[in-house]
Design a protein around this motif. Structure first.
Motif, PDB file in Angstrom:
ATOM      1  N   GLU A  91       0.802  -1.218   0.000  1.00 26.29           N
ATOM      2  CA  GLU A  91       0.000   0.000   0.000  1.00 26.29           C
ATOM      3  C   GLU A  91       0.840   1.276   0.000  1.00 26.29           C
ATOM      4  O   GLU A  91       0.416   2.290  -0.520  1.00 26.29           O
ATOM      5  N   VAL A  92       2.016   1.232   0.595  1.00 29.61           N
ATOM      6  CA  VAL A  92       2.850   2.429   0.735  1.00 29.61           C
ATOM      7  C   VAL A  92       3.815   2.609  -0.436  1.00 29.61           C
ATOM      8  O   VAL A  92       4.053   3.728  -0.884  1.00 29.61           O
ATOM      9  N   GLU A  93       4.351   1.518  -0.947  1.00 27.65           N
ATOM     10  CA  GLU A  93       5.406   1.619  -1.953  1.00 27.65           C
ATOM     11  C   GLU A  93       4.937   2.289  -3.250  1.00 27.65           C
ATOM     12  O   GLU A  93       5.639   3.147  -3.796  1.00 27.65           O
ATOM     13  N   GLY A  94       3.770   1.939  -3.737  1.00 27.23           N
ATOM     14  CA  GLY A  94       3.266   2.542  -4.982  1.00 27.23           C
ATOM     15  C   GLY A  94       3.151   4.060  -4.900  1.00 27.23           C
ATOM     16  O   GLY A  94       3.724   4.774  -5.740  1.00 27.23           O
ATOM     17  N   PRO A  95       2.435   4.585  -3.902  1.00 26.62           N
ATOM     18  CA  PRO A  95       2.334   6.039  -3.780  1.00 26.62           C
ATOM     19  C   PRO A  95       3.691   6.709  -3.542  1.00 26.62           C
ATOM     20  O   PRO A  95       3.944   7.806  -4.044  1.00 26.62           O
TER      21      PRO A  95
END
Length: 95
Positions: free
Chosen positions: A54-58
């Motif tokens: 969830e965090v890596e993409g943004p």
């Protein structure tokens, strides 16, 4: 207090705001809220994998946008190799 809010004990709320970075505080609040929301329901993929996904993409999207799409500069800021950045961008559908 909203439905998803989690109230911290007063001493923990003070300690958290004085010793953690804004990013760390945001992650702590979000993880606490998520855990409160799911209760004892197991996270099938594991909480660590979920948070990273969830965090890596943004993170990649924002750093790349900040550097006007320059992958070399984005990779340097992220502390990873440009090839690794490209692999991660492809995995998140950002290429």
């Amino acid at each position: 207090m909203s439905l998803n809010a989690v109230r911290l004990p007063a001493n923990e709320a003070v300690r958290e705001s004085s010793s953690q970075s804004a990013l760390s505080e945001c992650v702590s609040r979000t993880v606490r809220r998520y855990l409160a929301d799911i209760g004892d329901t197991p996270c099938d993929e594991g909480l660590h994998a979920l948070v990273i996904r969830e965090v890596e993409g943004p993170l990649l999207r924002e750093v790349l946008a900040f550097h006007d799409g320059n992958q070399s500069r984005a990779a340097a800021v992220l502390g990873i190799n440009r090839a690794t950045l490209r692999k991660k961008l492809a995995a998140h559908g950002l290429l």
